[in-house]
Every structure is written in C-alpha cells, then in structure tokens.
Scaffold this active site. Structure first.
Site: not given
Ligand code: AGP
Length: 607
Positions: A2, A27, A74, A98-99, A480, A484, A487, A503, A602
């Site tokens: 947050c 945030r 958040w 925040n936390g 992955e 990364k 993209e 193969h 996104k």
C-alpha cells in the site's frame, strides 16, 4: 503493498496527501482515504476505488486542516470496500498501514473478547484498537501508546498514527515495509517512499527496521522500539520523479525483480506453522482426501508456474495433477467433474481464457481454487476458494515477482495437501517449511550477483535465437526463461525438455546459438550433463545455471551462473532468477521497451 503519506505543517494537508497518494497509486489502488484534523477532531474521508473516487468524495466532503494522513490500498486482508479502506479510526486514534500483521486473528479475538467492536475485516483496525486502549490506559503520549501497541504485533508494517487529542504530532513505526521522512521548513512529511514527497522536499531521512519516528512541524525524533534515540543524516535526493517511482531502478521490471525476496516473504507471512509442521491457508477449506485429481488452468507465465506446481504436488501429496492451457481447456469439452479440483492461476485474476476455463469447470461440477495476486478480482470471486500471493502490484508486463510468489504458493499448497493426504511426514514438512523461510535471503543472494548476467547479456545479446533446456521441474523454468527473453527482447527463444534434444532440436545447435541449460544438483543432474555434452560436441555456446559448489560444470559449460542450494522441490524459485535478469539485460542492451513491450498488455482480458 500500500501507499502511505503523512503531513504536519502550516499548509492545508489534504492537497499534499492526495498529491502524494497519486504518486503512490502504483503501490495499490483498490481504495484510498485521508484523515485530517481540524477544530478538535480528525475527519476521515475514504472510499473504495481508485484515487479519483476519493478526490470526487473530497469535493463533497472537504477535509480542512494542517495535519493529516493518507493511504492508497492494495488489499491483503479484507476485500476492497469503503469499510476496509484506510485510515481506520478508533476513538481519537487514526491509523494507516502498509504491511501484514501476522498475528491479526489472535489479536482480534483477544480484543473482541474484552469488548472491542470492529467495523472492518482488516488487520490494521486491530492496531488502532491497541493504541486507543493504550491511550485510554494512561499512556503519557502518543509515542508511548504506539510503542506499547507495537509490543503486541508481529509481522511486516509501516504505520502512521494520529491522535485527535494531540493534533501537532504524527507517530510512525517501520518493520519490513518501506518508510521515509521528508524534511521541510516548518513542515515535515512521512511516506512509503520518496516518490510521494519529492515535489515537496528532496531532504529525506531513510527509516530503518525497528525504528519509530515522532514528527511535528518543527522536529523529527527517531528511536528504536525501546525508546533509545537513533541519529540519521538526511540524504539529498537527486532522482527525477519518474526515477523515484521506480525506486531509482531504470525499469519497473528490474525493480520488481529486486522486490521478489520481499514479495516471497510477504506471501509466506502467517502461512507457515512450524509448531505443527503444517501450512495455514485461512480461507481454503479443501478436503484433500476427497480430491481425486487436480487440474491447473492458466496462461503464459502462470501456466509455467502451474507446470512447476504439478511436480510439487505429485511429489509431496501424491495426488495426480494435469496442467492445461486455459485457452485449450475451455474449448475442448473437457472431461472434468465432481472429485476434480481445478486450480486457476492468474496474477491479474482477469485473464479471459482462464476465466472461461473456470466457468467450464464449474459448469461440469468441479470445485475451483484460484491463486491470484489481486484480491477480489474476477477469477477469485468466481472460484470456491482463493489463495492470494502478496507480491503487490506488478507493473512490468513481463511477470517476475508474481511468478516466484506463485511458485511459493504452489509449494505451500503442496505441503498443505501432503500433510492431509498423509503422504508428507512431519519431519520432511518441517524441513521444507524451514527452507521456504530461508528463500528470501537466498533469492537476494542470487539477485545481488546480477552483474554477471549483465556481462553475459552483452556477450550473447546479438544472437539470432536462444534455446533453454531443463529436466523435471526445471523444464517449466526453461519455458519461462524463453518466454521472458522473447517477450521483452523480441529475440526468438524456445524452451525444451532437455531429454527431447535428440528428437529434433539438436539440429538447431551451432556456434551461433546460445543454449541456456538449467542443471542444479539433483536426480536429473547426470542426465542434464550428458545433454550439455551433446550441445558441446556441436559447438553450441552453453550457459549453465548450476548449484553453488558445483566444480565440475565449468569443464563443459562456456558460462556458469551459480545459485544457492535448496531442496529439489524449491530449486525453480532460485533458478528462474538468473533467467529473469538475463532477459532483462539482453532487452536493455537492445533498447526495447521493457516495461511495455510491443503488442503486449499486462492483463489479457480479451480472447
Ligand atoms: C508473463 O510475462 C506474460 N506477461 C503473460 O504470459 C501472463 O503471464 C499471462 O498473460 C497470464 O496472465 P495472468 O497471470 O494475469 O492470468
């Protein structure tokens, strides 16, 4: 994650607070609010929604005054709503936070049993009750009351507190969540980070772990939680506002790579029960003994996390797992129904294909668990249960901290299931849980060695393509790593199961093709080494990701990046980090738009 802001001085506080919150919306943005004191009491104005909703409300409900606190949320505990929005006020005490307060349930029960009435689902309101009680219990000042309350809470926090009865003072406390103090002339500021107050002052005090600050318009006093004074020299910040929003990093993606240890630590908070060698999943009430099959549905990076989850769950809980691309699952008239547990993995909680897959599964009678990073987003709301990662908002289109917190969530879920199916004995569970708690430190160790990847990026950044190879749970990490790279750098890259080389893909190997091989120690090590030799024999350039202490790999690989050791089931959480950094530095070397790569969004909320 947050955003918090505080102001005390001679100017009207609300415009300064709102201006700071606007800079902190990255945030968190599911609700916002301010508490500003004037004429004997503070007025709290707050609401669900983005900051604009609060600004509209402030037009109708002005909050005059020269001392106040502000917050953009958040959500982690308590869905986004007006009631759960900060600031929380109890009696004369206003609090923003925040936390995560780890022992919030026990404290809430204790306070309720002695008469406290709660108006929200948040852990933060608990802290306001504790301070209110301390003040009413005779604490001589707000600083002492906050100190007494801090002694009862465990977890990660940055609090700012205001008392109607002492409208010249703000008191703040920091433990594992960011906080700075800005110094002005006849005014002072408190904020989550420099971004919020850089337009007001460049003289900043960085507050350390376990410190409290008592702030008036003319003075800032720093102490530890026992009241011992701490000295701190102000820093003069030379960043631009944009640099400040990225915490001084060049891109949000790099910032978020560096945030991963914190994000993983936050995702673990309150979920590891070392006394019972078990995992605590507050809202998940799944009878593991009745789950005949687990089917993951996801897209992109979340699909790769699901592939790792398959290894973890089958290894630790011995429940059969399948992993499906949501875009395929939804159109295949899948054979799914009662007895199946469908797990939908989605950082945004809004991906259209994954949402449709969830609807398909529910329509056929399966139960659904959502693993998401956004509280109350569409997919968790549609699911029967939700398991939230606590990565905070992920701004970079290329997913990094969401991915590693998804992997940690998979590990927690696998342990949760294994302890209930009886397939995971207490000693093994204890070992894995202890190792999970060590991961943030090991992750930071890997990330702090990122300069090596910058060198490799320059050395191989002009390649026409890359191949990524891995075996077992390292195969999804190869996928992955390839995703990364392609993209954000637009270089073609493929991830392959190392055993598949002969193969077909081995035809690609020549001296121009960098081959990244994931070869940590473990049951697949020898076979992975033999794959390396196949590549070496054809003059391929080998970049090996191996385990620290491996002194043999250098004789085969051209480049070696070492990561700390950990149990095989958790290795993907460390081996992915060099691949994130490699892709970032290759893209930076090529000058592409790393945070917003071409053609990408996104969250893919359309088919
Ligand atoms: C990850 O780097 C990509 N941006 C993309 O593959 C992403 O993982 C995918 O679109 C799924 O998003 P979700 O997790 O929000 O559902």
């Amino acid at each position: 994650m947050c955003g918090i802001v505080g102001y005390v001085g001679a100017r009207q506080a609300t415009p300064i607070l709102v201006g700071g919150l606007r800079k902190l919306e990255y945030r968190g943005y599911d609700s916002a609010g301010v508490s500003v004191w004037s004429e004997g009491q503070s007025r709290v104005v707050r609401c669900r929604g983005k900051l604009a909703a609060l600004e509209d409300k402030l037009v109708k409900e002005p909050a005059p005054g020269t001392i106040g606190i502000g917050h953009t949320r958040w959500a982690t505990h308590g869905r986004p709503s007006d009631e759960n929005a900060h600031p929380h006020k109890v009696g004369a005490i206003s609090v923003i936070h925040n936390g995560i307060i780890e022992n919030h349930l026990a404290l809430r029960q204790e306070l309720a049993a002695s008469g406290s009435k709660f108006t929200s689902e948040t852990d933060t309101e608990i802290f306001a009750h504790l301070i209110d009680r301390a003040v009413r219990g005779g604490a001589p000042d707000l600083t002492t009351a906050v100190r007494q309350a801090l002694a009862k809470v465990h977890g990660a926090y940055a609090f700012v507190v205001m008392n109607d009865k002492d409208p010249s003072t703000l008191v703040a406390a920091k433990n594992a969540s960011p906080m700075v103090v800005g110094l002005g002339d006849g005014e002072n500021f408190i904020a989550s980070d420099v971004t919020a107050i850089l337009s007001e002052t460049r003289r900043i005090l960085f507050i350390d772990e376990g410190e409290m600050v008592t702030v008036t318009r003319d003075a800032v006093v720093i102490t530890d939680f026992d009241g011992k004074p701490r000295t701190r020299e102000p820093k003069v910040i030379t960043w631009s506002a944009m640099q400040a929003e990225k915490g001084g990093y060049k891109h949000f993606m790099l910032k978020e790579i560096h945030e991963q240890p914190r994000a993983v630590a936050d995702t673990l908070v309150g979920r590891v029960d070392l006394e019972r060698d078990d995992v605590v999943l507050d809202d998940v009430k799944i009878d593991a003994t009745k789950v005949k099959r687990i089917i993951f549905v996801a897209c992109g990076t979340s699909y790769h996390a699901s592939l790792v989850g398959e290894f973890m769950i089958e290894a630790l809980a011995r429940i059969p797992v399948e992993v499906e691309l949501a875009s395929e699952f939804r159109y295949r008239d899948p054979i799914v129904g009662p007895g199946d547990l469908v797990v939908a993995v989605s950082q945004s909680g809004e991906t259209a294909d994954t949402m449709a897959a969830v609807r398909e599964a529910k329509g056929k009678g399966a139960q659904v668990l959502a693993i998401s990073n956004v509280l109350e987003s569409s997919i968790p709301r549609l699911a029967d249960w939700a398991f939230y990662t606590h990565a905070g908002p992920e701004i970079g289109v290329a997913s990094t901290k969401a991915f590693t917190t998804q992997l940690v969530s998979m590990a927690l879920f696998a342990i949760y299931l294994g302890r209930r199916t009886g397939k995971l004995a207490a000693p093994r569970a204890r070992e894995l849980l202890a190792e999970l708690l060590q991961l943030p430190t090991k992750m930071k160790d890997v990330i702090d060695h990122g300069a090596q990847l910058q060198v490799l990026a320059r050395r191989y950044g002009n390649a026409h393509g890359f191949l990524f190879l891995g075996r077992g749970a390292q195969y999804p990490i190869a996928l992955e790593g390839a995703l990364k790279l392609k993209e954000i750098s637009y270089i073609h890259a493929e991830g392959y199961a190392a055993g598949e080389m002969k193969h077909g893909p081995i035809a690609l190997i020549d001296e121009h093709l960098p081959v990244v091989v994931l070869v940590p120690r473990g049951p697949n090590y020898e076979k992975a080494i033999s794959n390396l030799s196949e590549v070496k024999a054809r003059s391929g350039k080998i970049l090996a990701i191996a385990t620290r202490g491996d002194t043999d790999i250098g004789s085969t690989a051209d480049e070696v990046v070492l990561v700390p050791d950990c149990p095989v089931e958790l290795q993907p959480i460390l081996t992915v980090l060099p691949l994130q950094l490699l892709s970032y530095y290759v893209a930076d070397f090529k000058g592409t738009d790393i945070d917003q790569p071409r053609n990408l969004a996104k969250s893919v909320t359309v088919e």
